[in-house]
Design a protein around this motif. Structure first.
Motif, PDB file in Angstrom:
ATOM      1  N   LEU A   1       1.160  -1.161  -0.057  1.00  0.00           N
ATOM      2  CA  LEU A   1       0.099  -0.025  -0.253  1.00  0.00           C
ATOM      3  C   LEU A   1       0.503   1.169  -0.094  1.00  0.00           C
ATOM      4  CD1 LEU A   1      -2.234  -1.367   3.031  1.00  0.00           C
ATOM      5  CD2 LEU A   1      -3.170  -1.123   0.040  1.00  0.00           C
ATOM      6  N   CYS A   2       1.763   1.482   0.496  1.00  0.00           N
ATOM      7  CA  CYS A   2       3.388   2.466   0.811  1.00  0.00           C
ATOM      8  C   CYS A   2       3.504   3.144  -0.559  1.00  0.00           C
ATOM      9  CB  CYS A   2       4.212   1.531   1.414  1.00  0.00           C
ATOM     10  SG  CYS A   2       3.656   2.153   3.292  1.00  0.00           S
ATOM     11  N   SER A   3       3.916   1.822  -1.966  1.00  0.00           N
ATOM     12  CA  SER A   3       4.197   1.776  -2.956  1.00  0.00           C
ATOM     13  C   SER A   3       3.332   2.084  -3.673  1.00  0.00           C
ATOM     14  CB  SER A   3       4.410   0.365  -3.411  1.00  0.00           C
ATOM     15  OG  SER A   3       5.322  -0.053  -3.061  1.00  0.00           O
ATOM     16  N   THR A   4       1.844   2.561  -3.238  1.00  0.00           N
ATOM     17  CA  THR A   4       0.671   2.075  -4.121  1.00  0.00           C
ATOM     18  C   THR A   4      -0.091   4.147  -3.904  1.00  0.00           C
ATOM     19  OG1 THR A   4      -0.833   0.841  -3.320  1.00  0.00           O
ATOM     20  CG2 THR A   4      -2.296   2.497  -4.677  1.00  0.00           C
ATOM     21  N   PHE A   5       0.773   4.797  -3.421  1.00  0.00           N
ATOM     22  CA  PHE A   5       0.618   6.231  -2.829  1.00  0.00           C
ATOM     23  C   PHE A   5       1.703   7.057  -3.487  1.00  0.00           C
ATOM     24  CE2 PHE A   5      -0.794   5.883   2.104  1.00  0.00           C
ATOM     25  CZ  PHE A   5      -2.091   6.287   1.663  1.00  0.00           C
ATOM     26  N   ASN A   6       3.298   6.422  -3.712  1.00  0.00           N
ATOM     27  CA  ASN A   6       3.083   7.476  -5.102  1.00  0.00           C
ATOM     28  C   ASN A   6       2.996   8.037  -6.193  1.00  0.00           C
ATOM     29  OD1 ASN A   6       6.380   7.755  -6.558  1.00  0.00           O
ATOM     30  ND2 ASN A   6       5.755   5.459  -8.190  1.00  0.00           N
ATOM     31  N   ALA A   7       2.085   7.301  -6.727  1.00  0.00           N
ATOM     32  CA  ALA A   7       1.282   7.738  -8.231  1.00  0.00           C
ATOM     33  C   ALA A   7       0.873   9.209  -7.610  1.00  0.00           C
ATOM     34  CB  ALA A   7      -0.509   6.950  -8.003  1.00  0.00           C
ATOM     35  N   CYS A   8       0.784   9.126  -6.044  1.00  0.00           N
ATOM     36  CA  CYS A   8      -0.115  10.735  -6.402  1.00  0.00           C
ATOM     37  C   CYS A   8       0.949  11.577  -5.725  1.00  0.00           C
ATOM     38  CB  CYS A   8      -1.291  10.824  -5.303  1.00  0.00           C
ATOM     39  SG  CYS A   8      -1.173   9.789  -3.614  1.00  0.00           S
ATOM     40  N   LEU A   9       1.761  11.546  -4.900  1.00  0.00           N
ATOM     41  CA  LEU A   9       2.678  11.961  -4.517  1.00  0.00           C
ATOM     42  C   LEU A   9       3.840  11.874  -5.986  1.00  0.00           C
ATOM     43  CD1 LEU A   9       3.959   9.907  -1.456  1.00  0.00           C
ATOM     44  CD2 LEU A   9       2.735  12.016  -1.441  1.00  0.00           C
ATOM     45  N   ASP A  10       4.128  11.984  -6.837  1.00  0.00           N
ATOM     46  CA  ASP A  10       5.029  11.839  -7.857  1.00  0.00           C
ATOM     47  C   ASP A  10       3.929  13.716  -8.028  1.00  0.00           C
ATOM     48  OD1 ASP A  10       6.752  10.128  -8.297  1.00  0.00           O
ATOM     49  OD2 ASP A  10       5.613   8.763  -9.213  1.00  0.00           O
TER      50      ASP A  10
END
Length: 337
Positions: A272-281
């Motif tokens: 789930l932590c990796s999933t957040f990358n798409a909105c932090l980029d």
């Protein structure tokens, strides 16, 4: 079998999709426009990173549906390996492009003249093609593992929760990319360790080296105003933080899984932590690209103008109505006289 809590998974997936999709569409439009006008290596790399994030977000609804079904795969099974392949491939593809952006930034401040003379957009295009191909080849394991036949002679009847001793085809199709046999784990766990080292550890070390030196060089430069310096340093620190927090826990689970020779129970939550990358980029895009900042600024300015018009319209209408009534009164008074 791993069970991600439905509320937790859905919350993360929905937040990521709602925030990440429009932000990445905006970044995609900006970088496409910028590349058509005047292609620069940094814009080409960020465009590919945006495409990777959008591809990830497009397939994220499959994960949402899986979470709603209590981690059971009730959709057509052909979509299971496809969604898993895109999901994992785009995660690791992001590490490559974030690293490439860090190298580009570091070379720009460490060797400004040499880098400007030798910088060519074709190099960024070639690097992007290599990153995509390399990620696709490494993550093809998602398609290969389900094809491995179970080795009954080496299976342990008291296997762990994520190892099915006698998996039937129907049972395997109830879940997606879980319940691995002992023979499948013998292939999968070493490959996960290789993914952790090659696709995370090495890029992360390169990214740390580039941005730490990038910050050191910027701190010593006197001719740059504080606003630009602070924004660049914030971009570097933010990228390192996103890299570590988003990709770190999931890749640590690969190391733990290889040591314990089973998938950790918390691996799904680390994902789930990796999933957040798409909105932090997109935050990195905003800090690292003046074109994105310009697009966001023009959109906010346009929204503010439309909002002011909307607010002032009722007052304008009331004023117009009052004027018409006054003219009618004057006309009637003239007729009476």
């Amino acid at each position: 079998m791993q069970r991600c809590h439905t509320g937790l998974c859905l919350s993360v997936y929905i937040i990521t999709f709602v925030l990440g999709f429009p932000a990445n569409v905006l970044a995609f439009y900006t970088f496409c426009k910028k590349v058509r006008q005047k292609p620069r290596p940094i814009d080409i790399l960020l465009l590919n990173l945006t495409i990777s994030d959008l591809l990830f977000l497009i397939f994220l609804p499959f994960k949402m549906q899986e979470a709603m079904d209590d981690m059971l795969w009730k959709m057509p099974y052909v979509l299971c390996p496809l969604s898993g392949f895109v999901f994992y491939m785009t995660i690791y593809n992001s590490t490559f492009f974030l690293t490439a952006v860090s190298v580009e930034r570091y070379l720009g401040v460490a060797f400004p003249i040499q880098h400007t003379l030798k910088r060519r957009p074709i190099y960024a295009v070639a690097a992007s093609i290599f990153f995509w191909i390399f990620s696709i080849l490494n993550l093809s394991i998602v398609y290969i593992v389900p094809l491995i036949s179970p080795d009954h002679s080496h299976q342990n009847p008291t296997s762990h929760q994520n190892v099915s001793a006698t998996p039937a085809p129907v049972e395997q199709r109830k879940v997606c990319y879980e319940n691995f046999t002992e023979a499948q784990l013998n292939v999968l766990l070493p490959v996960r360790l290789e993914l952790c080292i090659v696709l995370f550890c090495i890029p992360f070390l390169i990214c740390c080296f580039c941005y730490i030196n990038f910050i050191k060089i910027l701190s010593k430069l006197k001719h740059i105003d504080n606003r630009r310096r602070n924004r660049a340093i914030g971009m570097a620190l933010g990228t390192l933080l996103v890299f570590a927090l988003c990709f770190g826990p999931y890749n640590v689970s690969h190391i733990v899984g290889f040591i314990q020779w089973k998938s950790p129970n918390w691996r799904d939550k680390a994902l789930l932590c990796s999933t957040f990358n798409a909105c932090l980029d997109p935050i990195i895009f905003y800090l690292s690209s003046s074109a994105v900042r310009g697009t966001v600024g023009s959109m906010l300015k346009g929204a503010k103008t439309r909002l002011n018009r909307f607010i002032s319209w009722p007052a304008f209408c009331s004023m117009g109505g009052g004027n018409s009534e006054s003219s009618k009164e004057r006309g009637s008074s003239t007729n009476t006289i």
